[in-house]
Design a protein around this motif. Structure first.
Motif, PDB file in Angstrom:
ATOM      1  N   ASN A   1      36.556  16.822  26.743  1.00 32.91           N
ATOM      2  CA  ASN A   1      35.161  17.221  27.004  1.00 32.91           C
ATOM      3  C   ASN A   1      34.164  16.531  26.064  1.00 32.91           C
ATOM      4  O   ASN A   1      32.990  16.917  26.005  1.00 32.91           O
ATOM      5  CB  ASN A   1      34.994  18.743  26.919  1.00 32.91           C
ATOM      6  CG  ASN A   1      35.935  19.471  27.853  1.00 32.91           C
ATOM      7  OD1 ASN A   1      36.138  19.041  28.992  1.00 32.91           O
ATOM      8  ND2 ASN A   1      36.533  20.558  27.392  1.00 32.91           N
ATOM      9  N   THR A   2      34.638  15.521  25.349  1.00 28.03           N
ATOM     10  CA  THR A   2      33.779  14.720  24.471  1.00 28.03           C
ATOM     11  C   THR A   2      34.072  13.248  24.734  1.00 28.03           C
ATOM     12  O   THR A   2      35.245  12.857  24.767  1.00 28.03           O
ATOM     13  CB  THR A   2      34.052  15.026  22.980  1.00 28.03           C
ATOM     14  OG1 THR A   2      33.865  16.420  22.757  1.00 28.03           O
ATOM     15  CG2 THR A   2      33.122  14.223  22.081  1.00 28.03           C
ATOM     16  N   PRO A   3      33.060  12.404  24.900  1.00 30.76           N
ATOM     17  CA  PRO A   3      33.324  10.980  25.149  1.00 30.76           C
ATOM     18  C   PRO A   3      34.111  10.349  24.005  1.00 30.76           C
ATOM     19  O   PRO A   3      33.801  10.558  22.832  1.00 30.76           O
ATOM     20  CB  PRO A   3      31.922  10.372  25.264  1.00 30.76           C
ATOM     21  CG  PRO A   3      31.032  11.515  25.636  1.00 30.76           C
ATOM     22  CD  PRO A   3      31.613  12.713  24.960  1.00 30.76           C
ATOM     23  N   ALA A   4      35.141   9.590  24.345  1.00 24.19           N
ATOM     24  CA  ALA A   4      35.966   8.892  23.361  1.00 24.19           C
ATOM     25  C   ALA A   4      35.550   7.431  23.339  1.00 24.19           C
ATOM     26  O   ALA A   4      35.634   6.744  24.357  1.00 24.19           O
ATOM     27  CB  ALA A   4      37.448   9.022  23.715  1.00 24.19           C
ATOM     28  N   SER A   5      35.106   6.960  22.186  1.00 21.37           N
ATOM     29  CA  SER A   5      34.609   5.588  22.079  1.00 21.37           C
ATOM     30  C   SER A   5      35.751   4.583  22.074  1.00 21.37           C
ATOM     31  O   SER A   5      36.908   4.914  21.781  1.00 21.37           O
ATOM     32  CB  SER A   5      33.792   5.422  20.802  1.00 21.37           C
ATOM     33  OG  SER A   5      34.621   5.541  19.667  1.00 21.37           O
ATOM     34  N   PHE A   6      35.394   3.335  22.336  1.00 19.07           N
ATOM     35  CA  PHE A   6      36.373   2.254  22.288  1.00 19.07           C
ATOM     36  C   PHE A   6      36.960   2.138  20.883  1.00 19.07           C
ATOM     37  O   PHE A   6      38.170   1.943  20.698  1.00 19.07           O
ATOM     38  CB  PHE A   6      35.707   0.929  22.706  1.00 19.07           C
ATOM     39  CG  PHE A   6      36.530  -0.289  22.395  1.00 19.07           C
ATOM     40  CD1 PHE A   6      37.655  -0.593  23.152  1.00 19.07           C
ATOM     41  CD2 PHE A   6      36.193  -1.120  21.341  1.00 19.07           C
ATOM     42  CE1 PHE A   6      38.425  -1.718  22.849  1.00 19.07           C
ATOM     43  CE2 PHE A   6      36.948  -2.235  21.043  1.00 19.07           C
ATOM     44  CZ  PHE A   6      38.069  -2.541  21.809  1.00 19.07           C
ATOM     45  N   GLU A   7      36.106   2.279  19.848  1.00 25.53           N
ATOM     46  CA  GLU A   7      36.584   2.155  18.466  1.00 25.53           C
ATOM     47  C   GLU A   7      37.604   3.249  18.136  1.00 25.53           C
ATOM     48  O   GLU A   7      38.644   2.980  17.512  1.00 25.53           O
ATOM     49  CB  GLU A   7      35.412   2.230  17.482  1.00 25.53           C
ATOM     50  CG  GLU A   7      34.460   1.042  17.522  1.00 25.53           C
ATOM     51  CD  GLU A   7      33.501   1.092  18.724  1.00 25.53           C
ATOM     52  OE1 GLU A   7      33.452   2.145  19.418  1.00 25.53           O
ATOM     53  OE2 GLU A   7      32.828   0.076  18.968  1.00 25.53           O
ATOM     54  N   TYR A   8      37.314   4.468  18.566  1.00 24.51           N
ATOM     55  CA  TYR A   8      38.243   5.567  18.300  1.00 24.51           C
ATOM     56  C   TYR A   8      39.576   5.331  19.002  1.00 24.51           C
ATOM     57  O   TYR A   8      40.648   5.482  18.397  1.00 24.51           O
ATOM     58  CB  TYR A   8      37.619   6.879  18.766  1.00 24.51           C
ATOM     59  CG  TYR A   8      38.623   8.003  18.989  1.00 24.51           C
ATOM     60  CD1 TYR A   8      39.232   8.642  17.913  1.00 24.51           C
ATOM     61  CD2 TYR A   8      38.967   8.406  20.275  1.00 24.51           C
ATOM     62  CE1 TYR A   8      40.152   9.659  18.113  1.00 24.51           C
ATOM     63  CE2 TYR A   8      39.888   9.418  20.480  1.00 24.51           C
ATOM     64  CZ  TYR A   8      40.480  10.051  19.392  1.00 24.51           C
ATOM     65  OH  TYR A   8      41.400  11.047  19.596  1.00 24.51           O
ATOM     66  N   LEU A   9      39.531   4.947  20.260  1.00 27.66           N
ATOM     67  CA  LEU A   9      40.773   4.732  20.999  1.00 27.66           C
ATOM     68  C   LEU A   9      41.555   3.545  20.436  1.00 27.66           C
ATOM     69  O   LEU A   9      42.791   3.565  20.406  1.00 27.66           O
ATOM     70  CB  LEU A   9      40.464   4.524  22.483  1.00 27.66           C
ATOM     71  CG  LEU A   9      39.886   5.765  23.193  1.00 27.66           C
ATOM     72  CD1 LEU A   9      39.473   5.423  24.614  1.00 27.66           C
ATOM     73  CD2 LEU A   9      40.904   6.904  23.202  1.00 27.66           C
ATOM     74  N   THR A  10      40.838   2.525  19.981  1.00 28.38           N
ATOM     75  CA  THR A  10      41.520   1.381  19.369  1.00 28.38           C
ATOM     76  C   THR A  10      42.259   1.824  18.111  1.00 28.38           C
ATOM     77  O   THR A  10      43.425   1.452  17.888  1.00 28.38           O
ATOM     78  CB  THR A  10      40.505   0.277  19.025  1.00 28.38           C
ATOM     79  OG1 THR A  10      39.849  -0.140  20.218  1.00 28.38           O
ATOM     80  CG2 THR A  10      41.204  -0.923  18.397  1.00 28.38           C
ATOM     81  N   ASP A  11      41.599   2.619  17.277  1.00 33.97           N
ATOM     82  CA  ASP A  11      42.261   3.138  16.075  1.00 33.97           C
ATOM     83  C   ASP A  11      43.466   3.996  16.437  1.00 33.97           C
ATOM     84  O   ASP A  11      44.512   3.949  15.786  1.00 33.97           O
ATOM     85  CB  ASP A  11      41.279   3.979  15.250  1.00 33.97           C
ATOM     86  CG  ASP A  11      40.316   3.117  14.455  1.00 33.97           C
ATOM     87  OD1 ASP A  11      40.581   1.911  14.328  1.00 33.97           O
ATOM     88  OD2 ASP A  11      39.305   3.653  13.974  1.00 33.97           O
ATOM     89  N   ALA A  12      43.303   4.804  17.479  1.00 38.64           N
ATOM     90  CA  ALA A  12      44.387   5.705  17.872  1.00 38.64           C
ATOM     91  C   ALA A  12      45.601   4.947  18.384  1.00 38.64           C
ATOM     92  O   ALA A  12      46.738   5.386  18.209  1.00 38.64           O
ATOM     93  CB  ALA A  12      43.889   6.683  18.933  1.00 38.64           C
TER      94      ALA A  12
END
Length: 962
Positions: free
Chosen positions: A38-49
């Motif tokens: 329910n919160t937008p996930a940024s490209f930077e966050y997903l890349t780190d993940a």
């Protein structure tokens, strides 16, 4: 469909069928999205993940491919109907609490807390029970592997533990004692020093009629706390213990409130309350208006929340620090969760300003985070900082900030906390920041300050001279304080005597009216009074002050100053005490002295003015030699391995250290000064000084390594590498490459470590340095073992053995054989592994210079082979002997690995309770050290232990620090 992550990651269709997600990266992507539900996930966050600090060049395209594939897996017939939306450069999963167990868990906990606040115990019990029933095991063990996801799993586990504690409070209120015991016993066993859990367990056992078990629980807690901290349990727990013994009325200790979901555990189970403010400045006078304003901001009169950020700004010497400390003391009672303080050295001559990560590290340790568990990434540390402060009321004083970037990561604290910062620079760009600018003291305030320091009768005898002295001091508090101290120490002087001295220095008078120059002039008066005195001790104190300007360390001891001056330590101490009497040095506890920032500048200038470059180099060399000699002595006492040479020797007498405890204590206590001195020396221009700095850095290597201080080791090793390059010394450069590589590997950056070790190997072969060559090969073998490159690991270890044999280097042989044995084991060749490791152990026992740590390495590998061969009794003996070895050299970083092996061997022998104890100790060590590569093994062993007990209930998570 339904998503489950409180246990193994699962996706179930509306018919209850499991939808397979076959690839790890797809599972990691799904977990990352669910964590941001329910919160937008940024490209930077997903890349780190997905990739951490080393994303591929094609990360963006890969991410799009993974999203497309995941949509197709979730909804094969209509991928676009999968609950993953694309919004600009973000991805969004929209779910309700019935769709995701994590959302349901948090909602039930929220409702449980609300019901508790409304005194509806049965309703609270219902919601907490439903929340905890959602857990099936550790969160998503089949989707971890990156820092972001590992940390998220640790944080969720902490949420679960906090919920269990709150649930237990409800059960105790409802007198459901027997019902609470099993969950509390499991949780307390996994968290041996968490006092809230153990107190609840004692109450539950006593309430269920098992008084003996309640007392035994306290004994287990007391033993664990004593082993970990050397302290007793808290007074609250001790009182509960006494009440149970005497069978008097037993009431529940006051609850500290819900633990925050920080993903960390503190030393004794509760978050400490720090009180770090320096003492309230006794001679403080004036700034009445500013103090009223500061009190209204920090502790509003209407009882409202304190202001978010308050900045005191003004020129050097204006008394910013004193005002901040006085204001902080005035409101400290309004911040019951503690007061934190750090001098950021923004204007400290000769000392670099503290980095944001250093400050965060200090504060996190003060709030209970183990030193080895402090994150090495500033954003990660800042996130943990905010989590720890959430829901608390802490006052943070940042003294002498150089600029906004230095403190920005610390400013975004949760509501209820306040940052009080002082600086010469403006903080206009900080949101929600109130500025309190200060300049000169008003005439009446400066006069009152002088009167307080020297006596009102004295200043009143000559008001014109007093007024003139205040004018000469420029109204700056530090200058007034210095002048007042001189008069106070010379009761026969009249005020006019000091005025006349200042007036003799026309240039000083001009300087006294402007910023730093003004303070420098006031300090010059103090220095001249010492240097021109007929008292030899005064003159020696002046010489000591100049010497302190040569060495750039946070603080010193009499032994260090004795080395600078080439005098006995007791003589140096007398000079330091004389400086302390004159307020030119400050004392930090018995036997430790530091210079005020502006005094340090003055001392450096006096050294430049009065001592030749050769004299200054000699003083610095003597101090460095003392540090090196004592550090070398300490490492010898600790039985650390061989120390590398930097092509220079020292003959200074070391501080007499007589035991391992004493040696380790000195290394830890002096670490900041040792690292500072090494850094200063390696940045010098003179070759001998640089080599002394390198030698000191090399001498500290094993101490930093064994204690798990990866961040410090990485910083100093990089400086050592640069020093080697400046000297064009390929030998130093080769050794430094090894230390940089090892430090990178300790910081979970093994991919970056390999090129450094490979470069070391090239240089050592080019230099015909077989000792360095075998060391590089051994380091490569270790890194390859973590990367599961077993054939390459075997090749490197065999090469190390060949080279070590050729030069007769026994320690290298032992090390190489340990990793040859490990490689054979990992490749399934157990007989070969057993033979090599037994041979290595025999050779170690034959060696007159046996190093316990090398023996421990071989024993650990041998224990693993015995487990694989079905001989847990032999394995247990190996692990026990290895623990004895590492404890002998205080290599605490190795203990969690050995305790895990001991737990496994004990379980296989049917010694279930003993195995549980070892496993709990291993988990505690993992938590304390911040070790990141044992999480999966701990989970597997815990599951095996539950199976051996015939238990089905999910375990309470071992707390893993980020």
């Amino acid at each position: 469909m339904t998503f489950l992550m409180l246990g193994g990651l699962e996706v179930r269709s509306d018919r209850g069928q499991i939808i397979p997600i076959p690839r790890l990266k797809q599972r990691q992507l799904l977990v990352a999205l669910l964590l941001k539900a329910n919160t937008p996930a940024s490209f930077e966050y997903l890349t780190d993940a997905l990739w951490g600090d080393d994303p591929p060049a094609s990360a963006e395209q890969n991410l799009k491919t993974y999203v497309h594939t995941l949509r197709r897996l979730l909804s094969p017939d209509a991928p676009r109907s999968a609950p993953i939306e694309t919004q600009a450069n973000t991805y969004l999963v929209t779910l309700g609490e019935d769709d995701l167990d994590l959302l349901a868990f948090r909602e039930h906990v929220r409702r449980g807390r609300r019901a508790t606040q409304g005194h509806r115990a049965e309703a609270a019990h219902h919601h907490y029970q439903r929340a905890l029933d959602l857990w099936r095991g550790d969160p998503f063990p089949n989707a971890r592997g990156t820092r972001v996801l590992n940390d998220a799993a640790a944080g969720l586990g902490e949420e679960r533990l906090a919920a269990l504690e709150e649930f237990s409070e409800i059960r105790l209120d409802l007198k459901r004692y027997a019902e609470a015991v099993p969950d509390l016993r499991a949780a307390a066993g996994a968290n041996p020093t968490r006092e809230r859990l153990w107190g609840q367990l004692m109450l539950a056992l006593h309430g269920a009629g098992d008084r003996a078990a309640a007392l035994h629980a306290y004994e287990r807690l007391a033993k664990a706390v004593m082993e970990r901290t050397g302290l007793e349990p808290s007074p609250t727990l001790r009182d509960l213990h006494r009440r149970i013994i005497s069978s008097t009325e037993v009431t529940r200790p006051a609850s500290p409130g819900p633990e925050r979901s920080t993903g960390i555990s503190v030393t004794a189970g509760t978050v400490p309350v720090p009180h770090q403010l320096p003492r309230d400045p006794g001679g403080f006078v004036g700034r009445a208006e500013e103090l009223v304003q500061l009190r209204s901001l920090l502790s509003p009169w209407d009882g409202g929340r304190p202001h978010h950020v308050v900045a005191i700004t003004g020129p050097p010497g204006a008394g910013k620090s004193a005002l901040a400390i006085r204001a902080a003391h005035a409101v400290r009672d309004h911040f019951p969760d503690g007061q934190l303080y750090a001098n950021l050295h923004g204007a400290t001559p000769g000392l670099r300003p503290l980095e944001p990560l250093e400050v965060l590290g200090r504060f996190l340790r003060a709030l209970g985070v183990a030193p080895q568990a402090v994150p090495t990434d500033v954003d990660e540390a800042a996130a943990l900082w905010r989590s720890l402060l959430d829901g608390r009321n802490v006052l943070v004083v940042l003294d002498d900030a150089v600029d906004l970037p230095q403190v920005r990561p610390l400013l975004s604290v949760p509501e209820g906390n306040t940052v009080l910062v002082n600086s010469r620079r403006t903080f206009a760009l900080v949101d929600d920041c109130v500025h309190v600018p200060i300049g000169r003291l008003r005439q009446v305030e400066a006069t009152a300050m002088l009167a307080k320091l020297t006596g009102a009768e004295r200043t009143g005898r000559d008001p014109e001279a007093t007024e003139r002295l205040v004018e000469l001091c420029g109204g700056l508090p530090l200058a007034v304080a210095v002048a007042g101290a001189r008069l106070a120490n010379r009761p026969r002087w009249e005020v006019t005597d000091l005025v006349e001295r200042l007036q003799d220095e026309r240039r000083r008078l001009r300087e006294l009216e402007a910023g730093d120059i003004a303070v420098r002039s006031s300090l010059g008066v103090s220095y001249d009074l010492l240097a021109g005195s007929a008292d030899p001790l005064d003159r020696e104190a002046a010489r000591a002050l100049r010497a302190l300007g040569v060495l750039r360390v946070p603080d010193v001891t009499p032994h260090v100053v004795g080395a600078l001056l080439d005098v006995p330590a007791d003589e140096a101490e007398r000079a330091l005490e004389r400086l302390a009497d004159g307020h030119l040095v400050e004392t930090d506890g018995v036997g430790r002295y530091r210079l005020h920032d502006l005094v340090r500048l003055f001392a450096s200038e006096q050294a430049l003015r009065e001592d030749s470059e050769t004299d200054r180099d000699i003083k610095l060399s003597r101090a460095l030699s003392f540090y090196i000699s004592t550090a070398h002595s300490a490492t010898e006492i600790m039985q650390y391995p061989r120390i590398e040479s930097a092509g220079i020797s020292v003959d200074a007498a070391p501080l007499p250290l007589t035991s391992k405890d004493e040696a380790q204590e000195w290394l830890e206590r002096e670490r900041a000064s040792l690292l500072s001195a090494a850094s200063q020396a390696m940045a010098a221009m003179e070759e001998r000084t640089i080599r002394l700095g390198v030698t000191l850095a090399f001498t500290l290597y094993w101490s930093l390594h064994y204690s798990g201080a990866g961040s410090d080791l990485l910083l100093i090793s990089h400086q050592t590498l640069e020093a080697g390059r400046r000297l064009c010394d390929l030998g130093i450069e080769a050794k430094a490459h090894n230390y940089v590589g090892v430090a990178l590997d300790m910081n979970n950056r093994s991919g970056e470590a390999v090129p450094h070790i490979q470069r070391q190997l090239e240089l050592c072969r080019e230099l015909s340095d077989p000792h360095g060559e075998q060391k590089a090969l051994g380091s490569l073998a270790v890194i390859y073992s973590y990367q599961e490159r077993y054939e390459e690991m075997l090749h490197c270890a065999e090469e190390q053995l060949r080279v070590s044999n050729a030069i007769g280097h026994r320690s290298g042989e032992h090390y190489a054989m340990a990793y040859i044995g490990l490689a054979h084991r990992r490749l399934g060749r157990l007989d070969q592994a057993l033979a090599v490791l037994n041979d290595a152990l025999d050779k170690i026992h034959e060696d007159d210079d046996n190093r316990p740590y090398h023996e421990a390495i071989v024993l650990e590998k041998l224990g693993e082979v015995h487990v694989d061969r079905g001989d847990p009794a032999s394995a247990k003996t190996c692990y026990e002997n290895a623990l004895t070895c590492v404890r002998a050299v205080k290599a605490s970083i190795a203990e969690p690995y050995l305790l895990l092996g001991l737990a496994r061997a004990s379980r296989l022998l049917g010694e279930i309770d003993e195995a549980a104890g070892h496993l709990a100790q291993s988990a505690a060590g993992v938590r304390e050290m911040g070790i990141k590569d044992l999480d999966g093994q701990l989970a597997e062993e815990e599951a095996a232990l539950r199976e051996a007990r015939g238990e089905e209930a999910a375990p309470v998570r071992r707390v893993m620090t980020p």
